[in-house]
Design an enzyme around this catalytic site. Structure first.
Site, short mmCIF file in Angstrom:
data_model
loop_
_atom_site.label_atom_id
_atom_site.label_comp_id
_atom_site.label_asym_id
_atom_site.label_seq_id
_atom_site.Cartn_x
_atom_site.Cartn_y
_atom_site.Cartn_z
N LYS A 147 -74.04 30.15 44.38
CA LYS A 147 -72.66 29.91 44.27
C LYS A 147 -72.65 28.55 43.15
CE LYS A 147 -68.40 28.73 44.05
NZ LYS A 147 -67.30 29.30 43.48
N CYS A 185 -64.05 23.78 40.53
CA CYS A 185 -65.13 24.49 40.58
C CYS A 185 -66.10 24.03 39.23
CB CYS A 185 -64.97 26.08 40.63
SG CYS A 185 -64.38 26.69 42.15
N1 LIG Z 1 -60.03 25.94 44.28
C1 LIG Z 1 -60.99 27.03 43.78
O1 LIG Z 1 -60.56 27.42 42.76
C2 LIG Z 1 -61.97 27.31 44.41
C3 LIG Z 1 -62.89 28.12 44.08
C4 LIG Z 1 -64.04 28.91 44.77
C5 LIG Z 1 -64.32 27.67 45.82
N2 LIG Z 1 -63.81 26.64 46.02
C6 LIG Z 1 -64.44 25.74 46.83
O2 LIG Z 1 -63.73 25.82 48.13
C7 LIG Z 1 -63.49 24.69 48.97
C8 LIG Z 1 -62.08 24.30 49.36
O3 LIG Z 1 -61.46 24.05 48.00
P1 LIG Z 1 -59.88 24.13 47.90
O4 LIG Z 1 -59.52 24.34 46.52
O5 LIG Z 1 -59.18 25.22 48.69
O6 LIG Z 1 -59.50 22.56 48.28
P2 LIG Z 1 -57.98 22.10 48.52
O7 LIG Z 1 -58.03 20.82 48.51
O8 LIG Z 1 -56.96 23.03 48.11
O9 LIG Z 1 -57.85 22.29 50.34
C9 LIG Z 1 -58.72 21.73 51.12
C10 LIG Z 1 -57.77 21.35 52.42
O10 LIG Z 1 -58.57 21.09 53.82
C11 LIG Z 1 -57.71 20.20 54.40
N3 LIG Z 1 -58.81 19.31 55.16
C12 LIG Z 1 -59.67 18.54 54.69
N4 LIG Z 1 -60.39 18.37 55.64
C13 LIG Z 1 -60.09 18.66 57.01
C14 LIG Z 1 -60.44 18.62 58.06
N5 LIG Z 1 -61.43 17.81 58.49
N6 LIG Z 1 -59.77 19.46 58.98
C15 LIG Z 1 -58.62 20.06 58.84
N7 LIG Z 1 -58.26 20.37 57.50
C16 LIG Z 1 -59.12 19.51 56.50
C17 LIG Z 1 -57.18 19.50 53.42
O11 LIG Z 1 -55.95 18.95 53.87
C18 LIG Z 1 -56.66 20.64 52.45
O12 LIG Z 1 -55.34 21.31 52.62
C19 LIG Z 1 -64.39 23.70 48.09
O13 LIG Z 1 -65.53 23.36 48.39
C20 LIG Z 1 -64.35 24.17 46.60
O14 LIG Z 1 -65.54 23.93 45.99
C21 LIG Z 1 -62.64 26.47 45.56
#
Ligand SMILES: NC(=O)c1ccc[n+]([C@@H]2O[C@H](COP(=O)([O-])OP(=O)(O)OC[C@H]3O[C@@H](n4cnc5c(N)ncnc54)[C@H](O)[C@@H]3O)[C@@H](O)[C@H]2O)c1
Length: 406
Positions: A201, A255
């Site tokens: 990844k 990312c």
């Molecule tokens: N956004 C993208 O384009 C993308 C693409 C691929 C992978 N990712 C990966 O996916 C993961 C999530 O990214 P995202 O963009 O969805 O983040 P985000 O910030 O949009 O969402 C994360 C959510 O998790 C919640 N959260 C945090 N800690 C928590 C806990 N302990 N218990 C319950 N809820 C909790 C937050 O309130 C938030 O709503 C990351 O590791 C990111 O690198 C993101």
């Protein structure tokens, strides 16, 4: 039942997609406001096809709560930022979420980490939390890593069609989780070990970052010696084994502007090209700011408040502003104790920066110089409105005469 932990840009569409394919899903997020919004029947961000998917998932019985559920499968999709000083992954959100899962999960549970992490993070930070909770991994509890590849703007399609990687200690567990994802995923699902899945990844995003940096560096070289970078890339790409990306005003999002730093942080003496590439991309907003000053000089313009940045998000046709080049540029401008640039983005309804506009025509009335930072469809469809203005087009999409480029 699947308990998806973290309902952000990745967790929410994943939970909805599974539910819409008749998997029993409960979505948990510790952000009460977010959960309340979802329970009022509203989605929390804009994304093509998300509202339809949401309605379908709700009709199929998905539930949203702030409570962790007692169940046999958890999917953890919480943020993994990087530490700005060490550049290493900040695993604290994942660790906190797994700790909370440990408080409620029964023996026999499988915990799937979807969050992007650097190779070895699960070994170093997640396994100890599970062991401390009294579980023997592989016996009482299974651990899986299923990184996500979807792109904002096309998430729903890509969730259905992308290939996926599943990392597990045990092949049979990996195959079982692959089957769960196959409930909706039509792509190929590869099962491997956890560290390989972690590395793939990060490597995928690093590949993109390094290639973007190459295009950006070419843009700088060409600017320095008055060559047309777009024409040069176009011709080079006619070579059967050359495929250069397009330069731009910088890289943002959760990312490509973040994950490659994990490798720099973990392997500082080895990840030299990656380090340099990340610095090149991070330097682009400053490069654009210098171009703005250069062009103002050339045009005899002195009032920065007559300059407007079109676009605040980190990519076109989405509302995600995290790490966006426009925000980086504005920060840089403030560091130089200068302010005044006007800003407009059709996808950003709330006021998030100074001098922000919410309507294209009023924005254009108040500026003489427009910098196209984001290639939203809206600006492509309204290019004629830029006629007569000074335009710095950071994406080479404007065909009006006299347009400047980076
Ligand atoms: N956004 C993208 O384009 C993308 C693409 C691929 C992978 N990712 C990966 O996916 C993961 C999530 O990214 P995202 O963009 O969805 O983040 P985000 O910030 O949009 O969402 C994360 C959510 O998790 C919640 N959260 C945090 N800690 C928590 C806990 N302990 N218990 C319950 N809820 C909790 C937050 O309130 C938030 O709503 C990351 O590791 C990111 O690198 C993101």
């Amino acid at each position: 039942m699947i308990n998806v932990i973290g309902l952000g840009y990745i967790g929410l569409p994943t939970a909805l997609m599974m539910a819409s394919h008749s998997v029993e899903v409960v979505g948990t997020d510790y952000n009460r406001e977010l959960v309340d919004t979802l329970n009022q029947g509203k989605t929390t961000f804009k994304e093509k096809g998300l509202d339809e998917l949401f309605s379908d998932a709700v009709a199929k019985g998905i539930r949203f709560t702030t409570e962790y559920q007692k169940t046999d499968t958890y999917i953890v999709s919480v943020p993994t930022p990087y530490d700005k000083f060490s550049k290493k992954v900040d695993p604290s959100y994942v660790v906190a979420a797994v700790k909370d899962v440990m408080k409620v999960c029964p023996k026999g549970t499988t915990v799937v980490i979807e969050s992007t992490v650097s190779p070895g993070t699960i070994e170093k930070f997640v396994r100890p939390v599970i062991r401390e909770a009294g579980f023997v991994i592989g016996q009482d509890l299974n651990l899986v890593h299923a990184p996500e590849r979807i792109i904002p703007g096309n998430m729903v399609y890509e969730l259905l069609h992308n290939n996926r990687t599943i990392g597990a200690d045990d092949r049979e567990v990996g195959e079982r989780i692959a089957k769960l994802y196959a409930s909706f995923c039509q792509g190929e699902i590869v099962v491997t070990d956890i560290k390989t899945a972690e590395m793939t990844k990060v490597v995928e995003n690093t590949f993109r970052a390094v290639n973007i940096a190459f295009a950006n560096e070419l843009a700088k070289i060409c600017r320095h010696d008055n060559m047309d970078v777009y024409e040069i890339i176009r011709i080079c790409n006619m070579h059967p084994r050359v495929s250069i990306l397009q330069p731009g005003p910088g890289v943002g999002g959760h990312c490509i502007s973040v994950d490659p730093w994990f490798l720099v942080g973990d392997y500082p003496s080895l990840a030299k090209v990656i380090d340099e590439a990340m610095r090149t991309n991070d330097g682009m907003p400053d490069f654009v700011l210098n171009r703005i000053y250069e062009i103002m000089n050339e045009k005899g313009m002195t009032d920065i408040s007559r300059v407007g940045l079109y676009g605040l998000t980190y990519k076109e046709n989405v509302d995600d502003m995290r790490e966006s080049p426009t925000l980086q540029l504005l920060e840089s401008q403030e560091r130089h104790l200068a302010t005044g640039l006007k800003v407009y983005d059709p996808f950003v309804e709330k006021d998030v920066v100074k001098n922000q506009y919410h309507e294209l025509d009023t924005f254009l009335q108040d500026v003489d110089f427009v910098v196209i930072m984001v290639k939203h469809n809206e600006i492509r469809e309204n290019m004629d409105k830029l006629a007569g203005k000074v335009v710095l087009d950071c994406h080479n999409i404007c065909e009006l005469p006299g347009v400047y480029h980076i």
